[in-house]
Write an enzyme that holds these catalytic residues in place. Sequence first.
Site, PDB file in Angstrom:
ATOM      1  N   SER A 146     -13.000   2.094   6.367  1.00  0.00           N
ATOM      2  CA  SER A 146     -12.330   1.078   7.171  1.00  0.00           C
ATOM      3  C   SER A 146     -12.864   1.143   8.597  1.00  0.00           C
ATOM      4  O   SER A 146     -13.091   2.238   9.127  1.00  0.00           O
ATOM      5  CB  SER A 146     -10.829   1.339   7.184  1.00  0.00           C
ATOM      6  OG  SER A 146     -10.212   0.511   8.129  1.00  0.00           O
TER       7      SER A 146
ATOM      8  N   TYR B 134      -4.106   7.780   7.827  1.00  0.00           N
ATOM      9  CA  TYR B 134      -5.139   6.933   7.219  1.00  0.00           C
ATOM     10  C   TYR B 134      -6.445   7.039   8.006  1.00  0.00           C
ATOM     11  O   TYR B 134      -7.520   7.251   7.439  1.00  0.00           O
ATOM     12  CB  TYR B 134      -4.630   5.491   7.197  1.00  0.00           C
ATOM     13  CG  TYR B 134      -5.547   4.507   6.529  1.00  0.00           C
ATOM     14  CD1 TYR B 134      -5.586   4.398   5.137  1.00  0.00           C
ATOM     15  CD2 TYR B 134      -6.372   3.659   7.266  1.00  0.00           C
ATOM     16  CE1 TYR B 134      -6.420   3.483   4.512  1.00  0.00           C
ATOM     17  CE2 TYR B 134      -7.202   2.745   6.656  1.00  0.00           C
ATOM     18  CZ  TYR B 134      -7.219   2.652   5.273  1.00  0.00           C
ATOM     19  OH  TYR B 134      -8.052   1.739   4.662  1.00  0.00           O
TER      20      TYR B 134
HETATM   21  P1  NAP Z   1      -4.318  -0.964  -2.951  1.00  0.00           P
HETATM   22  O1  NAP Z   1      -4.119  -2.388  -3.350  1.00  0.00           O
HETATM   23  O2  NAP Z   1      -3.176  -0.209  -2.380  1.00  0.00           O
HETATM   24  O3  NAP Z   1      -4.932  -0.168  -4.201  1.00  0.00           O
HETATM   25  C1  NAP Z   1      -5.185   1.199  -4.090  1.00  0.00           C
HETATM   26  C2  NAP Z   1      -5.745   1.708  -5.383  1.00  0.00           C
HETATM   27  O4  NAP Z   1      -5.968   3.119  -5.257  1.00  0.00           O
HETATM   28  C3  NAP Z   1      -4.787   1.514  -6.576  1.00  0.00           C
HETATM   29  O5  NAP Z   1      -5.524   1.216  -7.732  1.00  0.00           O
HETATM   30  C4  NAP Z   1      -4.152   2.891  -6.693  1.00  0.00           C
HETATM   31  O6  NAP Z   1      -3.657   3.213  -7.985  1.00  0.00           O
HETATM   32  C5  NAP Z   1      -5.374   3.749  -6.375  1.00  0.00           C
HETATM   33  N1  NAP Z   1      -5.029   5.148  -6.126  1.00  0.00           N
HETATM   34  C6  NAP Z   1      -4.176   5.648  -5.198  1.00  0.00           C
HETATM   35  N2  NAP Z   1      -4.085   6.991  -5.327  1.00  0.00           N
HETATM   36  C7  NAP Z   1      -4.902   7.339  -6.354  1.00  0.00           C
HETATM   37  C8  NAP Z   1      -5.256   8.561  -6.968  1.00  0.00           C
HETATM   38  N3  NAP Z   1      -4.713   9.737  -6.579  1.00  0.00           N
HETATM   39  N4  NAP Z   1      -6.168   8.558  -7.987  1.00  0.00           N
HETATM   40  C9  NAP Z   1      -6.704   7.389  -8.401  1.00  0.00           C
HETATM   41  N5  NAP Z   1      -6.383   6.189  -7.888  1.00  0.00           N
HETATM   42  C10 NAP Z   1      -5.500   6.162  -6.866  1.00  0.00           C
HETATM   43  O7  NAP Z   1      -5.481  -0.856  -1.857  1.00  0.00           O
HETATM   44  P2  NAP Z   1      -6.710  -1.859  -1.521  1.00  0.00           P
HETATM   45  O8  NAP Z   1      -6.298  -2.713  -0.376  1.00  0.00           O
HETATM   46  O9  NAP Z   1      -7.234  -2.463  -2.767  1.00  0.00           O
HETATM   47  O10 NAP Z   1      -7.745  -0.797  -0.922  1.00  0.00           O
HETATM   48  C11 NAP Z   1      -8.910  -0.374  -1.623  1.00  0.00           C
HETATM   49  C12 NAP Z   1      -9.782   0.367  -0.648  1.00  0.00           C
HETATM   50  O11 NAP Z   1     -10.126  -0.481   0.461  1.00  0.00           O
HETATM   51  C13 NAP Z   1      -9.116   1.591  -0.046  1.00  0.00           C
HETATM   52  O12 NAP Z   1     -10.051   2.633   0.106  1.00  0.00           O
HETATM   53  C14 NAP Z   1      -8.652   1.098   1.314  1.00  0.00           C
HETATM   54  O13 NAP Z   1      -8.504   2.146   2.243  1.00  0.00           O
HETATM   55  C15 NAP Z   1      -9.801   0.176   1.680  1.00  0.00           C
HETATM   56  N6  NAP Z   1      -9.479  -0.823   2.707  1.00  0.00           N
HETATM   57  C16 NAP Z   1      -8.586  -1.802   2.462  1.00  0.00           C
HETATM   58  C17 NAP Z   1      -8.325  -2.752   3.449  1.00  0.00           C
HETATM   59  C18 NAP Z   1      -7.355  -3.884   3.211  1.00  0.00           C
HETATM   60  O14 NAP Z   1      -7.155  -4.692   4.136  1.00  0.00           O
HETATM   61  N7  NAP Z   1      -6.766  -4.032   2.033  1.00  0.00           N
HETATM   62  C19 NAP Z   1      -8.977  -2.667   4.695  1.00  0.00           C
HETATM   63  C20 NAP Z   1      -9.897  -1.643   4.917  1.00  0.00           C
HETATM   64  C21 NAP Z   1     -10.150  -0.719   3.899  1.00  0.00           C
HETATM   65  P3  NAP Z   1      -2.086   3.003  -8.410  1.00  0.00           P
HETATM   66  O15 NAP Z   1      -1.978   1.589  -8.897  1.00  0.00           O
HETATM   67  O16 NAP Z   1      -1.877   4.019  -9.469  1.00  0.00           O
HETATM   68  O17 NAP Z   1      -1.252   3.245  -7.170  1.00  0.00           O
END
Ligand code: NAP
Length: 235
Positions: free
Chosen positions: A144, A159
Amino acid sequence: MSSTGRTISLVTGGNRGIGREVCRQLGASGHTVLLSARSQVAAERAAGELSADGADVHPLLLDVTDPAGVVRAADQVRERFGRLDVLVNNAAITYDTWQRAADADLRVVAEAADTNLYGAWRVVQAFLPLLRVGGHGRIVNVSSETASLTNMGGGTPAYTVSKAGLNALTRMLAAELRADRILVNAVCPGWVATDMGGGGGRPVRDGAAGVVWAAALPDDGPTGGFFRDGRPLPW
Ligand code: NAP
């Protein structure tokens, strides 16, 4: 060795959000996708949905905080596919908008690090022998811009520190794995409308595209970089 000759790609946290869309896009471009999740049911459901579109998507149980489970998952991939070409470390937790570094709960900080930093690290360590087999490995650490030291301010301490650590790990792995021809990069997907990102962000399709770009780099592509939408970000 896989009989398909396809690129074999593993995504952590592939059951929802950006990870699921990365799996969809990789599958649509012809990769064999190992859609991993910390719940077998969730992995099977998402893999089943994406396979219905004709993609080659396989569910894999992988909780990045479970060291023995990570090793088991690597054993399964070795037995079934013999190698891994692309690893996308996407799983993450705890966008802690409710706390500040000055008085953060360090248990929350440690918990975030166990998934966002050590989780990615232990998955890399377990799968590295498989990534070395093909001679064209790619590791994409989903990070991020929040973790950019250049522009860093206060807030979201658990985070942000975990992702800054992931960025440092990206640099080290890129240097150490250059000789293995494994390209290692960090990618910010931008602000994306997911459970973590909340409403108002851009569609997962756009956020995932920059991750897929780094997964599909040519052999002479960059390594040790930080990117969004294929363009460099300041560390
Ligand atoms: P999200 O919708 O909250 O999804 C997170 C995913 O990670 C879910 O599939 C969750 O599984 C999984 N997860 C969490 N803990 C885990 C573990 N111990 N082992 C395996 N899987 C696990 O998040 P997202 O927005 O798609 O984010 C994806 C990536 O993009 C992350 O690295 C996040 O930091 C990064 N990011 C996102 C944004 C944004 O605006 N959304 C911005 C910058 C960076 P469960 O369903 O089991 O909880």
